[in-house]
Design an enzyme around this catalytic site. Structure first.
Site, PDB file in Angstrom:
ATOM      1  N   THR A 144      25.725 -32.462   3.925  1.00  0.00           N
ATOM      2  CA  THR A 144      24.424 -32.083   3.707  1.00  0.00           C
ATOM      3  C   THR A 144      23.993 -32.666   2.593  1.00  0.00           C
ATOM      4  O   THR A 144      24.059 -33.480   2.087  1.00  0.00           O
ATOM      5  CB  THR A 144      24.520 -31.071   3.091  1.00  0.00           C
ATOM      6  OG1 THR A 144      25.592 -31.054   2.652  1.00  0.00           O
ATOM      7  CG2 THR A 144      24.756 -30.180   3.615  1.00  0.00           C
ATOM      8  N   TRP A 149      19.994 -22.816   3.363  1.00  0.00           N
ATOM      9  CA  TRP A 149      21.190 -23.215   4.242  1.00  0.00           C
ATOM     10  C   TRP A 149      21.468 -24.854   4.104  1.00  0.00           C
ATOM     11  O   TRP A 149      22.100 -25.048   5.112  1.00  0.00           O
ATOM     12  CB  TRP A 149      20.241 -22.755   5.543  1.00  0.00           C
ATOM     13  CG  TRP A 149      19.940 -21.602   5.801  1.00  0.00           C
ATOM     14  CD1 TRP A 149      20.685 -20.457   6.378  1.00  0.00           C
ATOM     15  CD2 TRP A 149      18.681 -20.767   5.563  1.00  0.00           C
ATOM     16  NE1 TRP A 149      19.998 -19.244   6.395  1.00  0.00           N
ATOM     17  CE2 TRP A 149      18.887 -19.491   6.015  1.00  0.00           C
ATOM     18  CE3 TRP A 149      17.510 -21.277   4.978  1.00  0.00           C
ATOM     19  CZ2 TRP A 149      17.688 -18.511   5.459  1.00  0.00           C
ATOM     20  CZ3 TRP A 149      16.437 -20.439   4.844  1.00  0.00           C
ATOM     21  CH2 TRP A 149      16.546 -18.992   5.328  1.00  0.00           C
ATOM     22  N   ASP A 150      21.186 -25.170   3.279  1.00  0.00           N
ATOM     23  CA  ASP A 150      21.326 -26.801   3.167  1.00  0.00           C
ATOM     24  C   ASP A 150      20.811 -27.524   4.310  1.00  0.00           C
ATOM     25  O   ASP A 150      21.221 -28.583   4.866  1.00  0.00           O
ATOM     26  CB  ASP A 150      22.834 -27.057   2.989  1.00  0.00           C
ATOM     27  CG  ASP A 150      23.186 -28.261   2.521  1.00  0.00           C
ATOM     28  OD1 ASP A 150      22.447 -29.059   2.051  1.00  0.00           O
ATOM     29  OD2 ASP A 150      24.429 -28.643   2.409  1.00  0.00           O
ATOM     30  N   TYR A 151      19.686 -27.363   4.491  1.00  0.00           N
ATOM     31  CA  TYR A 151      18.825 -28.040   5.555  1.00  0.00           C
ATOM     32  C   TYR A 151      18.007 -29.181   5.097  1.00  0.00           C
ATOM     33  O   TYR A 151      16.984 -29.359   5.422  1.00  0.00           O
ATOM     34  CB  TYR A 151      17.740 -26.921   6.563  1.00  0.00           C
ATOM     35  CG  TYR A 151      18.522 -26.090   7.269  1.00  0.00           C
ATOM     36  CD1 TYR A 151      19.650 -26.636   8.468  1.00  0.00           C
ATOM     37  CD2 TYR A 151      17.916 -24.675   7.660  1.00  0.00           C
ATOM     38  CE1 TYR A 151      20.096 -25.615   9.332  1.00  0.00           C
ATOM     39  CE2 TYR A 151      18.580 -23.921   8.574  1.00  0.00           C
ATOM     40  CZ  TYR A 151      19.465 -24.305   9.521  1.00  0.00           C
ATOM     41  OH  TYR A 151      20.060 -23.465  10.281  1.00  0.00           O
TER      42      TYR A 151
END
Lengths: 698, 125
Positions: free
Chosen positions: A24, A365-367
Site C-alpha cells: 500500500t 482502507w489504504d486504498y
C-alpha cells in the site's frame, strides 16, 4: 483415507496462494509522460526522435520523445499509454519468439536485504541504449541489441534504507535544450533512490552531473525531519515537466501519525535546485521550503507511485496515497481529508494546485492511488484516465478535473463503531467501468477440502462484513474487499489508442483485517527500533503500530487460512480484461496466471490451468495486436491476442516477472523485454535478469 | 491406505477387516469435526450443509464399524446431497467445486470398495 483425500484434493486444486502483492502505499511510481502524439512511424533512428511538441515556455521547452524504436518513458510514450506502434511481431509469428540475450544486473540481496527484494524495474530504451536501475539503485546502461553493459554508476544505497522492499521501478531522462551535443550531461538519467536522493548522471558515460545538486545528487531528506533510514524512500521514476523534476516519496505505512511529510517537490532538472514544494497542508507557506527550523507538514498523504507529466498544459498529475496512519482517521486534518487518495493536478512550473479529484472519502482502507494515470483523447477532449485499487476507472478532463464519464455515488454505507463521526457514508464509484467484482458471500469461501472451507465460512461469519467499504473494526475482524492490492496497482493499465481498447490486469483478493487496541500492540514504529533491529519486510500492515492512533493494525493480506496458508476465497485471484474505450464495456475478461507454481504445502503442481493468480506489474500493447505481460505469480511471460484474450505464446522466466515489460527496435528488429527479478511479497523467486526476445533472424 | 480397503480373498467371517474398520473410524472422526464445525456455522447463521453432511459421515462411519451394508446407502445419500448442494451453490465453477466435491468423491470410492467385504461379513448389530 481421509488423509488421502484432502491431500489429493489439494493436489487437484493446486491452489494458488500467492497473493497479494502490493503494498500500500509504499512504493511505486512511474514516470512521466509528457504528452506526445503517437505516431506509427518509428521515430527516427537512434539518437532519439524527438519531436517538439507545443513548446511551453521559452527555454524550458522540453523535448517530447516518441515511442516506437525507443521506449523513452516509464509508461512507454509521454502519455503513459504503454502502447507501441511496432508491428513486426504479430499474432501470426509471435510463437516463433526466441530469447536474444539476458543481462544480469548483479544486484542480489545480501545480509539484511534478504527477503526484501522487489525490484519491479522497467528499463527505458533510448537510441542504442537500455537505461535502468537495479533494486538498490545502481544505474546501468546496456546495449539494446546485444545486452552488453556500457556503464554503471552505484550511488551506494545501504541496506538499512530499504523501506518495505528494495524497489526501483525505473529512471527518467532529461535533455538540456541549450546544450550542444557532446556536452557533459547534455542528456541525463535521473532517478530517485531508496535513501531519498535524486541522482543525475550523464546518459553517455554514467558520470554524475556535477551541475546537478551536489556533484549529481540532491538530498530529499532536506526539511523532512529526523533522518530514519527506510521511513522515507523513493521507488518511482520522477516525472519531468518543462524542465522540472517532480518527485514524491514512499513513506513507510502504518508507523506513526508523526511521520515524514508526503510533500511533493519540483527540482530544476539542470541545477537540482528546489523549484517548488507542494505541502498539501501548507501549500502557500511552504512553497519554497518551510521556514527556518521547521519541516514540511508531518504525516500527510504521500505519492509513492509515478506521476504523469503533461508537457502541453504544463501540469503534473499526482496519484496521492493516504495519510501515514491508514486505518484510523479521526486525527487527520481537513487538508489531509481533502487530498488523500486523490489525483492532484499541479502547475509544474509553480507548484500550485490546479484541480484535484478524490476517489475515496475519508480513506480508512489504504486504498492509495497506485496506478500511473494515462493521458488520452476522450471523444475529442484531452483527458486523463485513472484506475484505482477499488477497480474503478475514471476518465477526467485534463484541464479541469471534471469527469467525462459518469461517476455514481454509493450512499448509506456503514459507519462502524470505531469512528462513526469520521467515516463517510457516501463514496464515489465509476459507472463507466469497474474491475471490482460483486461483494463476497459465504459461497465464495474456499479451501482444499470441506474442512478448511468450513473453517473459512466460520471466519466469514465471525467477521464484520457489510460489503464494499465495510469500515474497520476491533471487536471482530473485518473483511476488506477488494484488498489493498487492487484492482489496479502500480503496473497500471495499457491503452491501445489505435484500436480503442484498454487493457487492465487486476487483483481479486480480499484482506482480513483487525484494528488492534493500543495495549495489545507489540510492534514498535520504525524510528523507535534499535539500530540492529530489522525494520521488517512483512506484508504491508501485517502488524503495524500506527503510533498516535488508538489502534494498531493487523492485516491478513489476501485472507489466507491461518493453518494451511490456502486462500479463504475461491479463485481466480487475478484477471486481465479488455475494455472498449468508446463504451466502457468489457470485450473479454479472463484469469491471468496458471497454477503451475502453486499447490498444497508449497509444492508446485505444474498444472497448466489458468487459475488466476495475484499479479503485480502492467502490460504493453502493440500495433501487432499483442498484449505482453508477466505480472502473475506463475513466473510466465506471455503474449495475448488483444482481440480475443487468447494466450498465443508464453515462456518461463527464471524469477518472478513483477515488472512492466517494454518493446523497442534496433536495426529494424523488434524486441520485447521484461525483467525477471522476483518479488518478496508476491512470493516469487528473486533474480537479477533483464531478458530480451525477438523473432529469429532469417 | 486405500489398498487396505480391498476385500481380502480368504474367509473373513468373524475377523476384523482392517480396511473397513479404518475407513469407519476415519469417517467418524471427519464426521465429528465437520458436524461440530457445521453446528457452529449454523449458529453463526451460515449454511446447514456441513452440520448435515457431518452427521451423515458420522453415521456412515458407525455403520461401517458394524459392517452394515446400510453404510453404503447412508454415504450415497450424503454424496448425492453434496452433489446437489454443490451444484446449487456454485454450478459449473470447477475451481469452486474442488473443495466441495473432490474429497467427498474420494470417500465415495473408498466406501464403495467396501461392498464385497460388507456382503461377506456378518453385521454386528
Amino acid at each position: 483415507m481421509t488423509r488421502i483425500s484432502p491431500f489429493a484434493a489439494a493436489l487437484l486444486m493446486a491452489g494458488t496462494f500467492p497473493l497479494h502483492a502490493q503494498q500500500t502505499g509504499t512504493d511505486t511510481p512511474q514516470n512521466p509522460p509528457a504528452e506526445a502524439p503517437q505516431s506509427d512511424a518509428v521515430s527516427e533512428s537512434a539518437a532519439q526522435a524527438e519531436t517538439d511538441s507545443a513548446p511551453p515556455s521559452e527555454d524550458v521547452a522540453q523535448i517530447v520523445r516518441e515511442v516506437g524504436s525507443d521506449w523513452p518513458y516509464w509508461g512507454g510514450d509521454a502519455d503513459a499509454t504503454r502502447y507501441s506502434p511496432l508491428d513486426q511481431i504479430t499474432r501470426d509469428n509471435v510463437a516463433r519468439l526466441e530469447q536474444v540475450f539476458t543481462f544480469h544486473t548483479g544486484d542480489l540481496p545480501e545480509g539484511t536485504a534478504e527477503g526484501k527484494y522487489s525490484p519491479e524495474v522497467t528499463p527505458l530504451k533510448i537510441g542504442d541504449d537500455l537505461l535502468m536501475c537495479s533494486a538498490m539503485n545502481i544505474l546501468i546502461s546496456v546495449d539494446a541489441a546485444t545486452g552488453e553493459e556500457n556503464w554503471r554508476f552505484n550511488p551506494g544505497v545501504p541496506n538499512e534504507a530499504i523501506p518495505y522492499g528494495a524497489t526501483c521501478r525505473g529512471v527518467s531522462v532529461y535533455t538540456n535544450p541549450q546544450a550542444a551535443e557532446g556536452d557533459a550531461c547534455a542528456t541525463r538519467v535521473i532517478q530517485g533512490t531508496l535513501d531519498a536522493k535524486l541522482v543525475a548522471v550523464d546518459l553517455e558515460t554514467g558520470a554524475p552531473c556535477e551541475d546537478f545538486g551536489e556533484n549529481g545528487t540532491v538530498d530529499l531528506w532536506q526539511d523532512v525531519g529526523e533522518r530514519v533510514p527506510g521511513w522515507y524512500a523513493v521507488t518511482a521514476p520522477p516525472a519531468i515537466v518543462r524542465g522540472i523534476v517532480v518527485t514524491g516519496a514512499q513513506v513507510k505505512d502504518g508507523q506513526a501519525e508523526d511521520a515524514p511529510s508526503g510533500v511533493v517537490r519540483g527540482y530544476d532538472a539542470l541545477t537540482g535546485e528546489l523549484a517548488w514544494a507542494w505541502d498539501l497542508a501548507a501549500p502557500e507557506q511552504n512553497r519554497n521550503g518551510p521556514p527556518e527550523g521547521e519541516v514540511y507538514t508531518r504525516g500527510t498523504p504521500n505519492m509513492w507511485t509515478t506521476a504523469t507529466a503533461d508537457e502541453e498544459l504544463g501540469y503534473v498529475y499526482l496519484p496521492m496515497g493516504n495519510s501515514s496512519v491508514d486505518y484510523y482517521g479521526s486525527n487527520r486534518s481537513e487538508a489531509e481529508n481533502e487530498y488523500a487518495t486523490s489525483l492532484v493536478a499541479l502547475d509544474a512550473t509553480t507548484g500550485e494546485e490546479v484541480w484535484h479529484f478524490q476517489t475515496v472519502r475519508r480513506d480508512v482502507w489504504d486504498y492509495d492511488l497506485g496506478s500511473q494515470a494515462t493521458l488520452l483523447d476522450y471523444q475529442g477532449t484531452p483527458a486523463i484516465l485513472l484506475p484505482s485499487k477499488q477497480g474503478d476507472i475514471y476518465i477526467l478532463d485534463r484541464a479541469t478535473g471534471e469527469p467525462l464519464t459518469p461517476v455514481g455515488e454509493l450512499s448509506d454505507l456503514p459507519k462502524g463503531e470505531i469512528e462513526p463521526d469520521f467515516v463517510s457514508d457516501t463514496q464515489p464509484v465509476s459507472e463507466w467501468h469497474t474491475l471490482r467484482k460483486d461483494d463476497l458471500t459465504e459461497k465464495d469461501m474456499w479451501g482444499f477440502t470441506p474442512i478448511d472451507q468450513l473453517w473459512c465460512r466460520i471466519q466469514f461469519h465471525r467477521a464484520n462484513y457489510d460489503g464494499f467499504y465495510t469500515p474497520p473494526s476491533s471487536d471482530k475482524p473485518w473483511i476488506q474487499y477488494p484488498g489493498y492490492n487492487g484492482g489496479s496497482d502500480w503496473g497500471s493499465v495499457a491503452v491501445d489508442t489505435e484500436r480503442g481498447i484498454l487493457i487492465a490486469n487486476y487483483n481479486d483478493v480480499p484482506n482480513y483485517n483487525r484494528l488492534v487496541p493500543r495495549d495489545e500492540v507489540t510492534s514498535q514504529p520504525i524510528h523507535k527500533k534499535g539500530a540492529g533491529e530489522d525494520s521488517g519486510s512483512n506484508a504491508e500492515g501485517a502488524a503495524d503500530p500506527q503510533e498516535g492512533a488508538p489502534y494498531g493494525i493487523s492485516v491478513n493480506a489476501g485472507w489466507r487460512n491461518d493453518v494451511t496458508g490456502v486462500p479463504c476465497t475461491r479463485p481466480p485471484y487475478g484477471g486481465i480484461r479488455a475494455i472498449d474505450l468508446a463504451t466502457g464495456e468489457t470485450l473479454w475478461d479472463r484469469p491471468i496466471g496458471t497454477a503451475r507454481r502453486n499447490g498444497p504445502f508449497g509444492i508446485p503442481s505444474f498444472l497448466p490451468f489458468d487459475i488466476g493468480t495475484p499479479n503485480n506489474g502492467g502490460s504493453v500493447v502493440t500495433a501487432g495486436g499483442l498484449v505482453f505481460i508477466a505480472a502473475a505469480t506463475d513466473n510466465l511471460f506471455r503474449a495475448i491476442d488483444i482481440e480475443t484474450g487468447e494466450t498465443l505464446w508464453s515462456t518461463v522466466l527464471p524469477a518472478g516477472g513483477q515488472a512492466n515489460p517494454i518493446t523497442y527496435e534496433v536495426d529494424g528488429r523488434q524486441y520485447v523485454m521484461v525483467s525477471a527479478m522476483g518479488h518478496h511479497f508476491m512470493e516469487t523467486p528473486v533474480g537479477d535478469e533483464v531478458i530480451a526476445w525477438a523473432l529469429p533472424e532469417d | 491406505m486405500s489398498d487396505t480397503t480391498a476385500p481380502p480373498n480368504h474367509a473373513t467371517t468373524h475377523s476384523t477387516i482392517w480396511g473397513v474398520k479404518i475407513l469407519g473410524w476415519v469417517n467418524v472422526l471427519l464426521g465429528a469435526v465437520i458436524f461440530i464445525g457445521g453446528v457452529w456455522l449454523i449458529a453463526l447463521g451460515g449454511s446447514w450443509y456441513y452440520g448435515l453432511a457431518g452427521l451423515g459421515l458420522l453415521v456412515t462411519g458407525i455403520l461401517l464399524n458394524r459392517y452394515m451394508i446400510e453404510a453404503i446407502w447412508a454415504y450415497l445419500i450424503v454424496w448425492l446431497g453434496t452433489l446437489a448442494w454443490a451444484w446449487w451453490e456454485v454450478g459449473a465453477d470447477w475451481w469452486a467445486q474442488v473443495p466441495r466435491l473432490v474429497a467427498p468423491t474420494l470417500i465415495l470410492v473408498l466406501v464403495l470398495l467396501c461392498i464385497p467385504a460388507l456382503r461377506r461379513h456378518p453385521s454386528k448389530i
